[in-house]
Design an enzyme around this catalytic site. Structure first.
Site, short mmCIF file in Angstrom:
data_model
loop_
_atom_site.label_atom_id
_atom_site.label_comp_id
_atom_site.label_asym_id
_atom_site.label_seq_id
_atom_site.Cartn_x
_atom_site.Cartn_y
_atom_site.Cartn_z
N SER A 28 59.49 28.09 26.22
CA SER A 28 59.10 29.39 25.25
C SER A 28 58.11 29.14 24.39
O SER A 28 57.50 30.16 23.84
CB SER A 28 60.56 29.82 24.48
N ASP A 74 49.59 42.77 47.58
CA ASP A 74 49.03 41.95 48.55
C ASP A 74 49.79 40.61 48.42
O ASP A 74 49.48 39.63 49.49
CB ASP A 74 47.59 41.57 48.09
N ASP A 88 33.41 40.44 44.99
CA ASP A 88 33.95 39.45 44.09
C ASP A 88 35.39 38.87 44.64
O ASP A 88 36.53 39.51 44.51
CB ASP A 88 34.17 39.92 42.72
N ASN A 133 35.90 36.43 39.10
CA ASN A 133 35.30 36.04 37.85
C ASN A 133 34.25 37.04 37.36
O ASN A 133 33.35 36.68 36.45
CB ASN A 133 34.72 34.64 37.92
N ASN A 156 41.64 42.86 43.15
CA ASN A 156 41.75 43.71 44.18
C ASN A 156 43.32 43.39 44.91
O ASN A 156 43.49 42.19 45.57
CB ASN A 156 40.98 43.49 45.56
#
Length: 593
Positions: free
Chosen positions: A271, A194, A235, A239, A215
């Site tokens: 790093s 998405d 949701d 969370n 999602n």
């Protein structure tokens, strides 16, 4: 992407990624402060890293044969059997092509340096000495290499191997290579259907680096956003808190999270922040096993970084020693509504210069999302590089100082980054600038200790490793990883100058959408705490690269940072949520990462 195609991609990705392993293992700033161009990444690896890779592999094979009292051929087979099944084909191909040559040379008591020079995987610049990791043979390194080259001269199949360098030239792999380059260049999730910069896949810049999407077919659903209509039906911020309390009809998000000072945590780093780590079991034959290599594909597809265990955004129990304690986990314990709101925007080689490109991958909407705590922590690469130059006699000499970031450049780079953050972060956010480390700690505590490759025969110290990397011009930090005390002191002096720039920015600059703080990198406090616990200073450094903070150092650093914030900047951490126990009781099955 279906699970089968995911696995196929990972298998091929690992094979294409293998030549980049040692490039990633040297996280010094890249030329010009940017990622390597596509041709340099996939047209053959820089010769210095190829040499390091060859010496490491040949050393392991030689020591396996010694430890198990076997032939070189049997040692190669054993090594391939240790490697996960999906990568064994590549390993057996390597063994088939190189095995006879390795066996012939090792059986003649030629060490890894000699073998790799004779295979032309280590190359000597004109007029320069041969770079070597191990003590030279009794006959001398030059003589041994000439002898080995005479043995190799008749090998036709070896010559054909040398010309086989660009796997991405194959028609079936070119598109996959382009996708890999996209991941490397943009530091965004490979799998993100998405386009919200969050993923349901762990590696390839997925949820090991950013909170897991709940999602991936809806760009308005992602970690860190304010709830949509209090998440009555679903949701929206991942969370795990949604729905309506049947007892009083109040949405759970409204009941538990309204006014709770919810906030996420973002790391802009290098790093060290990404938590670079090469398991020592991969190079210590007395500890090698199939179990030790089980995480090889995951490690490769996370760029040899382990952000899921890191100091700022770690969320899983460490499997690489030590323990996980992170700023994110502490914020989550303080307020369960902060679940999954994390972003680790770090890269190997990250500096104040190339962070200006990396920061563009930040996912934060000023209107829709919660505020965030942003840690800006490029702790070494503005003074660390592998640069050398030739003097009038044609000999290599250090030129690392000329390639360090200047205070003026640091001021410009950091201010540009902060201005960008001010245009992206929601009002009420906080930024913490972390000073540079004093890297003299590395040489002082490691130079005379044995590296994992040298533990079996007591023949390779960290001092030798640093010298080898410097000779090849691939050292992650020529200024600190050197026997030259004057240069080490000059490097620390510049690091302090750059830290003072950050300190002055925090003191004098003001921004609309966040306040700004400064803290020194807590190495001194970390070492003192570890000694108090009975540890040794060298245990705070990664054993394979001898350069990065270890898992122990990361966990202790979290505790020190948290205590400083708690006592000096309590507004940064937000208040404790009194409903945490109730949230856990109701949504215990939806709290996983």
């Amino acid at each position: 992407m279906m699970r089968g195609s995911r696995q196929t991609f990972l298998n091929v990705f690992c094979i294409l990624w293998l030549p980049l392993l040692l490039k990633a293992a040297s996280p010094s700033p890249l030329t010009g402060g940017n990622d390597p161009s596509a041709p340099s990444l996939f047209s053959g690896v820089y010769k210095g890293h190829t040499c390091v890779g060859c010496v490491l592999v040949v050393s392991v094979v030689e020591q396996l044969a010694q430890w198990h009292n076997s032939t070189v051929k049997a040692a190669l087979e054993k090594l391939c059997n240790y490697i996960p099944e999906e990568l064994q084909g590549f390993c057996y191909l390597f063994a088939e092509l190189y095995g006879p040559h390795l066996a012939d040379l090792i059986d003649r008591e030629m060490n890894a340096d000699v073998v790799c020079h004779s295979l032309k995987l280590c190359k000597q610049d004109a007029g320069q000495p041969f770079c070597h990791l191990y003590p030279p043979p009794k006959v001398g390194l030059s003589t041994a290499i000439r002898k080995a080259k005479r043995i190799m001269k008749t090998s036709k199949d070896l010559k054909s191997i040398m010309g086989f360098s660009n796997l991405c030239a194959f028609p079936l792999l070119d598109k996959l290579c382009e996708k890999i380059k996209y991941v490397i260049r943009n530091k965004l999730p490979f799998e993100d259907f998405d386009g919200d910069k969050f993923s349901t896949f762990p590696t390839l810049r997925g949820y090991h680096w950013r909170g897991r999407d709940c999602n991936d077919k809806n760009a308005t659903v992602y970690p860190g956003r304010r709830p949509d209509n209090w998440d009555v039906k679903s949701d929206s911020n991942c969370n795990g808190i949604w729905g309506v309390d049947p007892k009083d009809g109040i949405p759970y998000e409204k009941k538990f999270c309204k006014g709770a000072d919810s906030r996420g945590v973002v790391l802009l780093g290098d790093s060290a922040g990404a938590h670079f780590h090469i398991p020592p079991e991969w190079m210590t034959v007395t500890r090698m096993s199939a179990k030790a290599f089980a995480n090889l594909p995951m490690a490769f597809t996370d760029e040899l970084d382990w952000p899921q265990f890191s100091e700022v955004t770690g969320f899983l129990n460490s499997t690489i020693g030590g323990w996980t304690d992170s700023l994110y986990l502490r914020l989550r314990r303080r307020n369960r509504c902060n679940h999954r709101d994390l972003q680790n925007i770090s890269q190997n080689g990250g500096s104040s210069g190339n962070l200006l490109d990396l920061i563009k991958s930040l996912a934060r909407n000023q209107l829709l999302d919660n505020p965030a705590i942003v840690l800006y922590a490029t702790i070494g690469n503005d003074v660390c590089n592998g640069h050398l130059q030739l003097n009038a006699r044609g000999e290599r000499e250090r030129d690392t100082l000329a390639h360090m970031t200047t205070p003026k450049q640091m001021l410009s780079n950091v201010m540009r980054a902060l201005q960008f953050l001010n245009s992206r972060l929601p009002k009420g956010s906080h930024v913490i600038l972390t000073g540079l480390v004093d890297g003299r700690f590395l040489w002082d505590n490691l130079h005379d200790r044995y590296h994992p490759l040298g533990q079996l025969n007591k023949d390779v110290t960290y001092g030798q490793l640093y010298s080898f990397l410097n000779c090849l011009q691939v050292s992650p930090c020529s200024g600190w990883l050197t026997s030259n005390e004057t240069l080490r002191n000059l490097t620390s002096e510049r690091a302090l100058q750059l830290s003072n720039v950050l300190k002055e920015i925090a003191r004098s600059e003001k921004f609309t959408n966040f306040d700004i703080f400064y803290m020194d990198f807590p190495l001194r406090q970390t070492a003192a705490e570890w000694r108090r616990m009975g540890g040794e200073p060298w245990q705070l450094i990664e054993p394979v690269d001898g350069f990065h903070p270890s898992q122990i150092a990361a966990a202790l650093g979290t505790s020190i940072t948290w205590q400083k914030a708690l006592h000096e900047w309590p507004q940064v951490l937000g208040k404790e949520n009194p409903f945490n126990n109730q949230i856990e009781a109701i949504f215990k099955d939806q709290g996983g990462h």
